[in-house]
Enzyme design. Structure first.
Site, PDB file in Angstrom:
ATOM      1  N   ARG A  97       0.891  -1.235   0.009  1.00 40.99           N
ATOM      2  CA  ARG A  97       0.085  -0.294   0.108  1.00 40.99           C
ATOM      3  C   ARG A  97       0.926   1.221  -0.031  1.00 40.99           C
ATOM      4  NH1 ARG A  97      -4.023   1.941   4.771  1.00 40.99           N
ATOM      5  NH2 ARG A  97      -2.202   3.490   5.327  1.00 40.99           N
ATOM      6  N   TYR A 100      -2.975  11.787   7.436  1.00 42.36           N
ATOM      7  CA  TYR A 100      -3.527  10.694   8.163  1.00 42.36           C
ATOM      8  C   TYR A 100      -3.282   9.530   7.403  1.00 42.36           C
ATOM      9  CZ  TYR A 100      -6.156   7.092  10.349  1.00 42.36           C
ATOM     10  OH  TYR A 100      -6.882   5.885  10.762  1.00 42.36           O
ATOM     11  N   ASP A 142      -4.962   3.943   0.017  1.00 47.77           N
ATOM     12  CA  ASP A 142      -6.309   4.103   0.810  1.00 47.77           C
ATOM     13  C   ASP A 142      -6.620   5.531   0.745  1.00 47.77           C
ATOM     14  OD1 ASP A 142      -8.090   4.451   2.772  1.00 47.77           O
ATOM     15  OD2 ASP A 142      -6.752   3.226   4.428  1.00 47.77           O
ATOM     16  N   HIS A 173      -9.124   6.808   2.455  1.00 49.18           N
ATOM     17  CA  HIS A 173      -9.601   7.079   3.640  1.00 49.18           C
ATOM     18  C   HIS A 173     -10.647   8.012   3.714  1.00 49.18           C
ATOM     19  CE1 HIS A 173      -5.202   6.351   5.238  1.00 49.18           C
ATOM     20  NE2 HIS A 173      -5.708   5.462   5.836  1.00 49.18           N
ATOM     21  N   GLU A 228      -8.598   2.088  -1.786  1.00 53.48           N
ATOM     22  CA  GLU A 228      -9.586   1.787  -0.724  1.00 53.48           C
ATOM     23  C   GLU A 228     -10.414   3.120  -0.274  1.00 53.48           C
ATOM     24  OE1 GLU A 228      -8.502   0.629   3.781  1.00 53.48           O
ATOM     25  OE2 GLU A 228      -7.125   0.267   2.270  1.00 53.48           O
ATOM     26  N   ARG A 278     -13.557  -5.214   3.125  1.00 61.10           N
ATOM     27  CA  ARG A 278     -12.279  -5.328   3.929  1.00 61.10           C
ATOM     28  C   ARG A 278     -12.784  -5.400   5.629  1.00 61.10           C
ATOM     29  NH1 ARG A 278      -7.821  -3.764   4.028  1.00 61.10           N
ATOM     30  NH2 ARG A 278      -8.000  -1.906   5.562  1.00 61.10           N
ATOM     31  N   GLU A 302      -4.253  -7.559   4.979  1.00 60.53           N
ATOM     32  CA  GLU A 302      -3.415  -6.319   5.501  1.00 60.53           C
ATOM     33  C   GLU A 302      -2.449  -6.813   6.487  1.00 60.53           C
ATOM     34  OE1 GLU A 302      -3.848  -1.599   6.933  1.00 60.53           O
ATOM     35  OE2 GLU A 302      -5.655  -2.894   7.000  1.00 60.53           O
ATOM     36  N   TRP A 362     -11.235  12.876   7.270  1.00 56.16           N
ATOM     37  CA  TRP A 362      -9.920  12.683   7.944  1.00 56.16           C
ATOM     38  C   TRP A 362      -8.921  13.492   7.241  1.00 56.16           C
ATOM     39  CZ3 TRP A 362     -10.301   6.712   8.480  1.00 56.16           C
ATOM     40  CH2 TRP A 362     -10.388   6.356  10.124  1.00 56.16           C
TER      41      TRP A 362
END
Length: 402
Positions: A147, A159, A210, A212, A236, A283, A339, A402
């Site tokens: 990732r 983040y 990701d 987020h 993701e 996930r 993960e 985030w």
């Protein structure tokens, strides 16, 4: 065989964990993870005050019946607190079942569907050059999937981006830290990061990213299209999943695969996304989605629609959860990726386990049960410390995801 004791153990060996330990009248024990990052004491209280009194005297062999009893017996169903508590009980009962049978749990789930569990690591840093160095390190260690997260020029703290040494832990003080976010800077920067990674490491390394939950559907569609030349294995959590129709818009505009579900708690959270084939990987985790029993139900549904598993596995899940996940990963037919963020040494000491990493794969324990335990005496040396995940605001001060 009856349950005679149920202990809720809250400890902080490196970070906060909530663990349930069940004891039967024959002396067989089982452990389950009940950690909910930033809301640990809510689950601990739910277990201690509402669940434990219901468990004493119950038949430890009745896993499915106990799951249904805890789920249907509460008028207020679902939600992360309830489902994490149920997960801890369910996982501990599977641990006991395996020990009684003299078999690792995956054998009770139908045996192996593969030789090892393919895992992905986190390569993140504040600059692209540093990201490339971290990807190279994972490749040297045999990882098949990585990732990739990068700092964003003009933003001081992002983040999901780990810039220091040691284990990454975004939950810090009891009051959440606040950071600044710019969607425009992010969308402009990320495609170039993956262009560099592909140029450096070629077409065969599995790459993931990701988001987020930071984007709107049309912004996520734009990002997915801009990443298509770099053939990501998945993008993701592109948007918050509350409005699931938004995934239809993303699907119409990009072929970049989508992974979602680490905040899902039940099969009903992902039913629409799976049945309409709006996502490619689910996930959900053992601890947050009701345990081995219910997560297997989710993955069975996903298999009908060509959707694979991609379970969350950050360090906010204890080695108990990871051990349980590996037994499920090795057995299901539609496994995708797992993960894997290695825990701090002190965490591994408190949770002794026999799963192992080798050449890009994790291998579940071959011991009866889950192959993991908690050292209660050692855990008691690390008391709970309040810690919350950060929040972010846009540059104008608007509160963001985030």
């Amino acid at each position: 065989m009856r349950i005679v004791d149920a202990r809720v153990i809250v400890s902080c060996p490196g970070r906060n964990f909530v663990t349930l330990k069940l004891v039967t009248d024959e002396g067989v024990t089982g452990v389950g993870d009940a950690t909910l990052n930033g809301r640990e004491l809510a689950v601990a209280s739910y277990l201690s005050e509402h669940v434990v009194p219901l468990l004493i005297g119950r038949d430890a062999a009745r896993i499915e019946d106990t799951w249904q009893y805890l789920y249907k017996g509460a008028y207020w169903r679902r939600g992360p607190v309830t489902m994490s508590a149920i997960a801890a009980v369910d996982t501990a009962l599977w641990d006991i079942k395996g020990k009684v049978a003299g078999l690792p749990v995956y054998q009770l789930l139908g045996g192996r569907s593969r030789e090892g569990v393919t895992v992905y690591g986190h390569a993140s840093a504040d600059t692209v050059d540093s990201v490339l160095e971290r990807v190279a390190d994972f490749v040297r260690r045999g990882y098949k999937a990585v990732r990739v997260q990068s700092g964003i020029p003009g933003l001081s703290d992002v983040y999901g981006v780990h810039t220091g040494p040691g284990v990454y832990e975004p939950a810090s003080a009891a009051v959440p830290a606040e950071t600044v976010w710019s969607t425009e800077r992010y969308l402009d920067h990320v495609p170039g990061v993956f262009a560099r990674v592909r140029q450096e490491f070629g077409p065969h390394l599995k790459l993931l990213h990701d988001v987020h939950h930071r984007l709107t559907p049309i912004e996520a569609a734009r990002l997915g299209r801009s990443l298509e030349p770099y053939a990501l294995t998945w993008m993701e959590d592109p948007v918050p999943a509350e409005l699931q129709e938004g995934f239809r818009l993303i699907r119409r505009h990009t072929t970049t695969p989508i992974a979602v579900g680490e905040v899902f708690n039940s099969v009903w959270d992902c039913q629409q996304l799976v049945s309409e084939q709006l996502v490619d990987y689910v996930r959900a985790t053992v601890v947050h989605a009701g345990g081995i029993t219910h997560l297997r139900r989710i993955f069975d549904l996903a298999a009908l629609y060509h959707v694979r598993s991609g379970s969350h596995g950050a360090t906010d899940l204890s080695p108990v959860c990871l051990a349980a996940a590996l037994h499920l990963d090795i057995s299901i037919p539609n496994f995708g990726l797992q993960e894997y963020m290695p825990h701090a040494d002190v965490t591994d000491e408190v949770f002794p386990h026999t799963y192992r990493f080798e050449g890009g794969y994790l291998h579940p324990s071959e011991e009866p049960g889950l192959g993991v335990d908690i050292d209660e005496e050692l855990a008691a040396r690390y008391p709970y410390k309040p810690a919350a995940l950060p929040v972010s605001r846009l540059e104008d001060g608007t509160l963001h995801s985030w």
